[in-house]
Motif scaffolding. Structure first.
Motif, PDB file in Angstrom:
ATOM      1  N   GLN A  93       0.832  -1.206   0.000  1.00 15.56           N
ATOM      2  CA  GLN A  93       0.000   0.000   0.000  1.00 15.56           C
ATOM      3  C   GLN A  93       0.866   1.256   0.000  1.00 15.56           C
ATOM      4  O   GLN A  93       0.555   2.222  -0.691  1.00 15.56           O
ATOM      5  CB  GLN A  93      -0.942  -0.004   1.204  1.00 15.56           C
ATOM      6  N   ILE A  94       1.944   1.229   0.772  1.00 14.57           N
ATOM      7  CA  ILE A  94       2.849   2.380   0.808  1.00 14.57           C
ATOM      8  C   ILE A  94       3.452   2.602  -0.568  1.00 14.57           C
ATOM      9  O   ILE A  94       3.508   3.739  -1.056  1.00 14.57           O
ATOM     10  CB  ILE A  94       3.944   2.185   1.882  1.00 14.57           C
ATOM     11  N   ALA A  95       3.897   1.527  -1.218  1.00 16.05           N
ATOM     12  CA  ALA A  95       4.486   1.651  -2.558  1.00 16.05           C
ATOM     13  C   ALA A  95       3.458   2.208  -3.539  1.00 16.05           C
ATOM     14  O   ALA A  95       3.783   3.084  -4.355  1.00 16.05           O
ATOM     15  CB  ALA A  95       5.006   0.292  -3.028  1.00 16.05           C
ATOM     16  N   ALA A  96       2.224   1.727  -3.461  1.00 16.48           N
ATOM     17  CA  ALA A  96       1.179   2.221  -4.356  1.00 16.48           C
ATOM     18  C   ALA A  96       0.886   3.697  -4.097  1.00 16.48           C
ATOM     19  O   ALA A  96       0.696   4.480  -5.038  1.00 16.48           O
ATOM     20  CB  ALA A  96      -0.093   1.388  -4.206  1.00 16.48           C
ATOM     21  N   LEU A  97       0.870   4.089  -2.846  1.00 20.24           N
ATOM     22  CA  LEU A  97       0.622   5.493  -2.513  1.00 20.24           C
ATOM     23  C   LEU A  97       1.785   6.382  -2.946  1.00 20.24           C
ATOM     24  O   LEU A  97       1.572   7.500  -3.431  1.00 20.24           O
ATOM     25  CB  LEU A  97       0.364   5.655  -1.011  1.00 20.24           C
ATOM     26  N   GLN A  98       3.016   5.895  -2.806  1.00 21.27           N
ATOM     27  CA  GLN A  98       4.165   6.670  -3.274  1.00 21.27           C
ATOM     28  C   GLN A  98       4.123   6.828  -4.791  1.00 21.27           C
ATOM     29  O   GLN A  98       4.433   7.888  -5.318  1.00 21.27           O
ATOM     30  CB  GLN A  98       5.476   6.005  -2.832  1.00 21.27           C
ATOM     31  N   HIS A  99       3.708   5.781  -5.470  1.00 19.43           N
ATOM     32  CA  HIS A  99       3.560   5.813  -6.921  1.00 19.43           C
ATOM     33  C   HIS A  99       2.492   6.844  -7.319  1.00 19.43           C
ATOM     34  O   HIS A  99       2.703   7.666  -8.209  1.00 19.43           O
ATOM     35  CB  HIS A  99       3.186   4.415  -7.420  1.00 19.43           C
ATOM     36  N   LEU A 100       1.372   6.806  -6.615  1.00 23.79           N
ATOM     37  CA  LEU A 100       0.297   7.765  -6.877  1.00 23.79           C
ATOM     38  C   LEU A 100       0.771   9.184  -6.614  1.00 23.79           C
ATOM     39  O   LEU A 100       0.509  10.098  -7.409  1.00 23.79           O
ATOM     40  CB  LEU A 100      -0.922   7.443  -5.998  1.00 23.79           C
ATOM     41  N   LYS A 101       1.490   9.389  -5.530  1.00 22.04           N
ATOM     42  CA  LYS A 101       2.000  10.718  -5.202  1.00 22.04           C
ATOM     43  C   LYS A 101       2.914  11.226  -6.309  1.00 22.04           C
ATOM     44  O   LYS A 101       2.812  12.392  -6.726  1.00 22.04           O
ATOM     45  CB  LYS A 101       2.755  10.691  -3.869  1.00 22.04           C
ATOM     46  N   CYS A 109       0.523   9.254 -17.778  1.00 21.83           N
ATOM     47  CA  CYS A 109       1.519   8.354 -17.207  1.00 21.83           C
ATOM     48  C   CYS A 109       1.971   7.277 -18.178  1.00 21.83           C
ATOM     49  O   CYS A 109       2.205   6.150 -17.784  1.00 21.83           O
ATOM     50  CB  CYS A 109       1.023   7.750 -15.899  1.00 21.83           C
ATOM     51  N   ALA A 110       2.099   7.625 -19.432  1.00 22.22           N
ATOM     52  CA  ALA A 110       2.596   6.658 -20.398  1.00 22.22           C
ATOM     53  C   ALA A 110       4.035   6.273 -20.111  1.00 22.22           C
ATOM     54  O   ALA A 110       4.485   5.210 -20.518  1.00 22.22           O
ATOM     55  CB  ALA A 110       2.481   7.232 -21.814  1.00 22.22           C
ATOM     56  N   SER A 111       4.746   7.141 -19.398  1.00 18.43           N
ATOM     57  CA  SER A 111       6.147   6.853 -19.096  1.00 18.43           C
ATOM     58  C   SER A 111       6.287   5.758 -18.049  1.00 18.43           C
ATOM     59  O   SER A 111       7.374   5.254 -17.831  1.00 18.43           O
ATOM     60  CB  SER A 111       6.838   8.128 -18.602  1.00 18.43           C
ATOM     61  N   CYS A 112       5.220   5.398 -17.445  1.00 20.15           N
ATOM     62  CA  CYS A 112       5.273   4.414 -16.365  1.00 20.15           C
ATOM     63  C   CYS A 112       4.729   3.073 -16.853  1.00 20.15           C
ATOM     64  O   CYS A 112       3.568   2.978 -17.225  1.00 20.15           O
ATOM     65  CB  CYS A 112       4.457   4.907 -15.175  1.00 20.15           C
ATOM     66  N   ALA A 113       5.537   2.052 -16.818  1.00 15.36           N
ATOM     67  CA  ALA A 113       5.100   0.734 -17.270  1.00 15.36           C
ATOM     68  C   ALA A 113       3.947   0.204 -16.434  1.00 15.36           C
ATOM     69  O   ALA A 113       3.092  -0.523 -16.928  1.00 15.36           O
ATOM     70  CB  ALA A 113       6.277  -0.249 -17.208  1.00 15.36           C
ATOM     71  N   ARG A 114       3.901   0.619 -15.183  1.00 16.59           N
ATOM     72  CA  ARG A 114       2.849   0.145 -14.293  1.00 16.59           C
ATOM     73  C   ARG A 114       1.474   0.720 -14.683  1.00 16.59           C
ATOM     74  O   ARG A 114       0.458   0.101 -14.472  1.00 16.59           O
ATOM     75  CB  ARG A 114       3.211   0.573 -12.869  1.00 16.59           C
ATOM     76  N   CYS A 115       1.477   1.930 -15.263  1.00 15.19           N
ATOM     77  CA  CYS A 115       0.221   2.598 -15.581  1.00 15.19           C
ATOM     78  C   CYS A 115      -0.087   2.620 -17.071  1.00 15.19           C
ATOM     79  O   CYS A 115      -1.157   3.055 -17.461  1.00 15.19           O
ATOM     80  CB  CYS A 115       0.253   4.051 -15.099  1.00 15.19           C
ATOM     81  N   ALA A 116       0.844   2.196 -17.907  1.00 14.53           N
ATOM     82  CA  ALA A 116       0.618   2.248 -19.345  1.00 14.53           C
ATOM     83  C   ALA A 116      -0.666   1.494 -19.684  1.00 14.53           C
ATOM     84  O   ALA A 116      -1.019   0.529 -19.020  1.00 14.53           O
ATOM     85  CB  ALA A 116       1.804   1.651 -20.087  1.00 14.53           C
ATOM     86  N   PRO A 117      -1.390   1.952 -20.719  1.00 16.52           N
ATOM     87  CA  PRO A 117      -2.690   1.350 -21.054  1.00 16.52           C
ATOM     88  C   PRO A 117      -2.647  -0.154 -21.232  1.00 16.52           C
ATOM     89  O   PRO A 117      -3.605  -0.830 -20.913  1.00 16.52           O
ATOM     90  CB  PRO A 117      -3.071   2.043 -22.361  1.00 16.52           C
ATOM     91  N   ASP A 118      -1.541  -0.707 -21.728  1.00 17.12           N
ATOM     92  CA  ASP A 118      -1.474  -2.144 -21.951  1.00 17.12           C
ATOM     93  C   ASP A 118      -0.815  -2.885 -20.803  1.00 17.12           C
ATOM     94  O   ASP A 118      -0.562  -4.087 -20.906  1.00 17.12           O
ATOM     95  CB  ASP A 118      -0.723  -2.430 -23.252  1.00 17.12           C
ATOM     96  N   ALA A 119      -0.521  -2.224 -19.706  1.00 17.36           N
ATOM     97  CA  ALA A 119       0.146  -2.876 -18.568  1.00 17.36           C
ATOM     98  C   ALA A 119      -0.748  -3.973 -18.014  1.00 17.36           C
ATOM     99  O   ALA A 119      -1.933  -3.785 -17.806  1.00 17.36           O
ATOM    100  CB  ALA A 119       0.466  -1.854 -17.471  1.00 17.36           C
ATOM    101  N   GLY A 120      -0.171  -5.100 -17.790  1.00 19.95           N
ATOM    102  CA  GLY A 120      -0.895  -6.204 -17.183  1.00 19.95           C
ATOM    103  C   GLY A 120      -1.726  -7.000 -18.168  1.00 19.95           C
ATOM    104  O   GLY A 120      -2.299  -8.021 -17.817  1.00 19.95           O
ATOM    105  N   ARG A 121      -1.839  -6.577 -19.404  1.00 18.78           N
ATOM    106  CA  ARG A 121      -2.604  -7.333 -20.399  1.00 18.78           C
ATOM    107  C   ARG A 121      -1.683  -8.290 -21.127  1.00 18.78           C
ATOM    108  O   ARG A 121      -0.534  -7.998 -21.386  1.00 18.78           O
ATOM    109  CB  ARG A 121      -3.240  -6.388 -21.423  1.00 18.78           C
ATOM    110  N   GLU A 122      -2.235  -9.439 -21.488  1.00 19.99           N
ATOM    111  CA  GLU A 122      -1.436 -10.399 -22.245  1.00 19.99           C
ATOM    112  C   GLU A 122      -2.145 -10.782 -23.499  1.00 19.99           C
ATOM    113  O   GLU A 122      -3.290 -10.655 -23.677  1.00 19.99           O
ATOM    114  CB  GLU A 122      -1.173 -11.639 -21.393  1.00 19.99           C
TER     115      GLU A 122
END
Length: 147
Positions: free
Chosen positions: A94-102, A134-147
């Motif tokens: 949760q801390i990592a996710a919040l830091q990412h959001l920040k 946030c296209a620069s972030c692999a975690r948030c890119a539109p295709d992130a997590g899709r296979e």
């Protein structure tokens, strides 16, 4: 003591006390002739234990196990340490996710210079397009997590 008094002493809502009773975390209390619930000091201490566990993010099933252990302690409490370790891992996530959001909010904040021309607001433009935000972030890119 009646349910209202126990609620006041513990800071727990009456409806929550009834819910914990329904879920079996609290024993069914005795009743007065007028059918009011009557609780004792042991009930109050048990409720305070439950509330303390909830403040630490414990789920009801976990609290149920902890209460069973509390009622009949066993020698091996390793599982309790493992339970806490799992919660620490969740908090770390949760801390990592919040830091990412920040980080993204700070980047988003930098996109607007202020002023009265809302059509050129970089924040609004970025919010209209996830790619711009946030296209620069692999975690948030539109295709992130899709296979």
């Amino acid at each position: 003591m009646k349910i209202g008094e126990m609620a006041k002493k513990t800071g727990c809502k009456v409806v929550t006390i009834r819910y914990y009773e329904k879920e079996g975390l609290l024993e069914k209390p005795g009743r007065t002739e007028g059918n009011y619930r009557l609780y004792g000091q042991d009930d109050q201490e048990r409720l305070e234990f439950i509330l303390h566990c909830r403040k630490h993010g414990m789920q009801l099933a976990e609290i149920r196990k902890l209460l069973a252990f509390r009622d009949r302690p066993q020698r091996d409490c390793t599982w309790i340490t493992e339970l806490i370790d799992a919660h620490i891992g969740n908090v770390d996530g949760q801390i990592a996710a919040l830091q990412h959001l920040k980080k993204h909010l700070e980047e988003l904040r930098q996109r607007c210079a202020g002023g009265r021309n809302g059509d050129n607001c970089g924040i609004m433009q970025s919010l209209d397009s996830l790619n711009a935000c946030c296209a620069s972030c692999a975690r948030c890119a539109p295709d992130a997590g899709r296979e």
